[in-house]
Design a protein around this motif. Structure first.
Motif, mmCIF file in Angstrom:
data_model
loop_
_atom_site.group_PDB
_atom_site.id
_atom_site.type_symbol
_atom_site.label_atom_id
_atom_site.label_comp_id
_atom_site.label_asym_id
_atom_site.label_seq_id
_atom_site.Cartn_x
_atom_site.Cartn_y
_atom_site.Cartn_z
ATOM 1 N N SER A 91 40.906 31.323 39.849
ATOM 2 C CA SER A 91 40.149 31.781 38.458
ATOM 3 C C SER A 91 41.218 32.570 37.727
ATOM 4 N N MET A 92 41.327 32.550 36.431
ATOM 5 C CA MET A 92 42.227 33.420 35.694
ATOM 6 C C MET A 92 41.592 34.690 35.255
ATOM 7 N N ASP A 93 40.523 35.111 35.770
ATOM 8 C CA ASP A 93 39.583 36.502 35.525
ATOM 9 C C ASP A 93 39.673 37.210 36.706
ATOM 10 N N ASP A 94 40.542 38.420 36.318
ATOM 11 C CA ASP A 94 40.707 39.273 37.627
ATOM 12 C C ASP A 94 39.446 40.084 38.034
ATOM 13 N N ALA A 95 38.418 40.008 37.404
ATOM 14 C CA ALA A 95 37.099 40.487 37.738
ATOM 15 C C ALA A 95 36.552 39.571 38.617
ATOM 16 N N ILE A 96 36.449 38.305 38.407
ATOM 17 C CA ILE A 96 36.265 37.355 39.431
ATOM 18 C C ILE A 96 36.909 37.536 40.448
ATOM 19 N N LEU A 97 38.373 37.327 40.476
ATOM 20 C CA LEU A 97 39.143 37.366 41.665
ATOM 21 C C LEU A 97 38.963 38.467 42.567
ATOM 22 N N LYS A 98 38.501 39.534 41.963
ATOM 23 C CA LYS A 98 38.165 40.698 42.784
ATOM 24 C C LYS A 98 36.662 40.524 43.427
ATOM 25 N N ARG A 99 35.858 40.010 42.665
ATOM 26 C CA ARG A 99 34.562 39.707 43.373
ATOM 27 C C ARG A 99 34.510 38.809 44.567
ATOM 28 N N ILE A 100 35.364 37.788 44.487
ATOM 29 C CA ILE A 100 35.285 36.735 45.723
ATOM 30 C C ILE A 100 36.526 37.227 46.341
ATOM 31 N N ASN A 101 37.021 38.537 46.405
ATOM 32 C CA ASN A 101 37.955 39.023 47.735
ATOM 33 C C ASN A 101 39.091 38.142 47.651
ATOM 34 N N ARG A 102 39.548 37.660 46.514
ATOM 35 C CA ARG A 102 40.851 36.707 46.468
ATOM 36 C C ARG A 102 42.055 37.427 46.912
ATOM 37 N N GLY A 103 42.220 38.776 46.751
ATOM 38 C CA GLY A 103 43.162 39.595 47.017
ATOM 39 C C GLY A 103 44.566 39.565 46.445
ATOM 40 N N HIS A 104 44.542 38.746 45.066
ATOM 41 C CA HIS A 104 45.569 38.723 44.224
ATOM 42 C C HIS A 104 45.119 38.805 42.754
ATOM 43 N N THR A 105 45.986 39.088 41.884
ATOM 44 C CA THR A 105 45.583 39.044 40.322
ATOM 45 C C THR A 105 46.167 37.971 39.673
ATOM 46 N N LEU A 106 45.909 37.665 38.419
ATOM 47 C CA LEU A 106 46.336 36.839 37.540
ATOM 48 C C LEU A 106 47.798 37.103 37.294
ATOM 49 N N ALA A 107 48.176 38.403 37.206
ATOM 50 C CA ALA A 107 49.750 38.761 36.835
ATOM 51 C C ALA A 107 50.546 38.189 38.173
ATOM 52 N N GLU A 108 50.121 38.401 39.375
ATOM 53 C CA GLU A 108 50.709 37.977 40.245
ATOM 54 C C GLU A 108 51.104 36.418 40.505
ATOM 55 N N TYR A 109 49.789 35.782 39.921
ATOM 56 C CA TYR A 109 49.873 34.089 39.877
ATOM 57 C C TYR A 109 51.066 33.961 39.084
ATOM 58 N N LEU A 110 50.844 34.427 37.844
ATOM 59 C CA LEU A 110 51.916 34.179 36.782
ATOM 60 C C LEU A 110 53.519 34.392 37.213
ATOM 61 N N ARG A 111 53.654 35.567 38.232
ATOM 62 C CA ARG A 111 55.046 35.724 38.396
ATOM 63 C C ARG A 111 55.516 34.868 39.385
ATOM 64 N N ALA A 112 54.341 34.201 40.220
ATOM 65 C CA ALA A 112 54.889 33.172 41.307
ATOM 66 C C ALA A 112 55.366 32.330 40.576
ATOM 67 N N VAL A 113 54.714 31.671 39.565
ATOM 68 C CA VAL A 113 55.058 30.599 38.770
ATOM 69 C C VAL A 113 56.359 30.521 38.174
ATOM 70 N N GLU A 114 56.595 31.809 37.633
ATOM 71 C CA GLU A 114 57.855 32.030 37.010
ATOM 72 C C GLU A 114 58.964 31.928 37.983
ATOM 73 N N ARG A 115 58.822 32.446 39.412
ATOM 74 C CA ARG A 115 59.790 32.304 40.439
ATOM 75 C C ARG A 115 59.909 31.180 40.914
ATOM 76 N N VAL A 116 59.046 30.299 41.053
ATOM 77 C CA VAL A 116 59.051 28.850 41.497
ATOM 78 C C VAL A 116 59.775 27.892 40.567
ATOM 79 N N ALA A 117 59.437 28.243 39.401
ATOM 80 C CA ALA A 117 59.944 27.299 38.277
ATOM 81 C C ALA A 117 61.422 27.187 37.996
#
Length: 318
Positions: A156-182
């Motif tokens: 999910s791109m919604d940080d509130a949802i990511l927190k509720r599902i105990n995902r353990g990362h944020t949208l910003a961390e995903y975006l940074r990972a995409v930038e680093r892999v690309a």
């Protein structure tokens, strides 16, 4: 008019069609269990994992860590040869976080998988917060001569949802990972789930706009379902989680597909779980039936993957 990426019968850019175009033969992904764990389970990022996660629910029975990856590969390749007539294979490191280990161990496992003459490449399932510079360098070097895909679980791109599902990362961390892999010769696949408690259809569809603007090569879409042994199953039984209906999911996925560019290959349109541990929803559809409920809805609408995306970009160009 259908884009050249879009399969005329399926109305999407299916990953299987993409692999056939790229490699000129039937290619299948073969799952293996490399014996990894997850930083969201061992305390590095969290404890307990995501509220929906039970790896048994999406792992073939032949993928067991006590078996060598060579044994798992042999079993998986034989299965796909017999069932689908597959000629070449991509080895998919699936369970848990498959970059969460020392670099030397990662390199050994990846190279062992690539050593088989019928293996074209590897696909690595991981988290946005579990990609070290050393790991990316290993994958970049392998990608110079072989197919390499990193599969990033966003969900999910919604940080509130990511927190509720105990995902353990944020949208910003995903975006940074995409930038680093690309731009390393590594393909990027993103995993998304629809149906989280508190998630709106509009919120899910906004993710299509986000993905469309990123260097993402393929997608896996999955309805949220609960399986035994998870916090989500407890939430279902207590009434805190109400699953989507099949019709709601199909309509939203078709809306999503219409909004993303044809260049993005679709690896998955739904999720399934063994009946023995499935809790909800109980749609009682076989895998091919689930696939074609989405395809048939696109046909009914007279649309296809990228239909709205193409329209919006044509208007923007005027």
């Amino acid at each position: 008019m259908l884009d050249s990426f879009i399969h005329k019968d399926l109305r999407i850019n299916s990953y299987g069609s993409y692999l056939r175009r790229r490699f000129g033969c039937r290619v299948s992904k073969v799952n293996v269990d490399g014996g990894f764990t997850c930083p969201n389970r061992d305390g590095a990022r969290g404890i307990g994992g995501c509220i929906y996660c039970n790896n048994v629910s999406f792992s073939p029975p032949g993928t067991q860590p006590q078996l060598s990856i060579e044994e798992q590969m042999t079993a998986g390749m034989n299965y796909h040869r017999q069932r689908l007539g597959s000629e070449k294979f991509i080895i998919y490191f699936q369970k848990f976080t498959n970059t969460y280990a020392p670099p030397d161990r990662l390199k050994e496992l990846y190279c062992r998988a690539l050593d088989h003459p019928d293996v074209l490449g590897i696909s690595i399932g991981t988290r946005p917060d579990a990609l070290t510079d050393d790991t990316l360098l290993i994958l970049e070097k392998l990608a110079r001569n072989r197919y390499v895909c990193v599969e990033l679980g966003l969900q999910s791109m919604d940080d509130a949802i990511l927190k509720r599902i105990n995902r353990g990362h944020t949208l910003a961390e995903y975006l940074r990972a995409v930038e680093r892999v690309a731009h390393r010769g590594i393909e990027i696949c993103t995993h998304l789930i629809y149906g989280f408690p508190g998630e709106s259809r509009d919120g899910f569809l906004k993710t299509a706009d986000l993905i469309s603007a990123l260097p993402v090569d393929s997608l896996k879409l999955h309805q949220l379902h609960s399986v035994q042994g998870t916090r989500l199953a407890e939430m279902y039984h207590s009434g805190e989680f109400v699953p989507l209906s099949h019709a709601e999911y199909v309509a939203a996925v078709c809306d999503f597909l219409e909004r993303i560019p044809p260049r993005i290959a679709i690896q998955r349109l739904y999720g399934s779980a063994p009946l023995a541990i499935r809790v909800a929803p109980a749609w009682n559809l076989k895998n091919n039936q689930m696939w074609y409920t989405v395809i048939n809805e696109l046909k009914r609408r007279g649309t296809w993957q990228g239909w709205r995306y193409d329209q919006s970009h044509r208007v923007a160009a005027l």
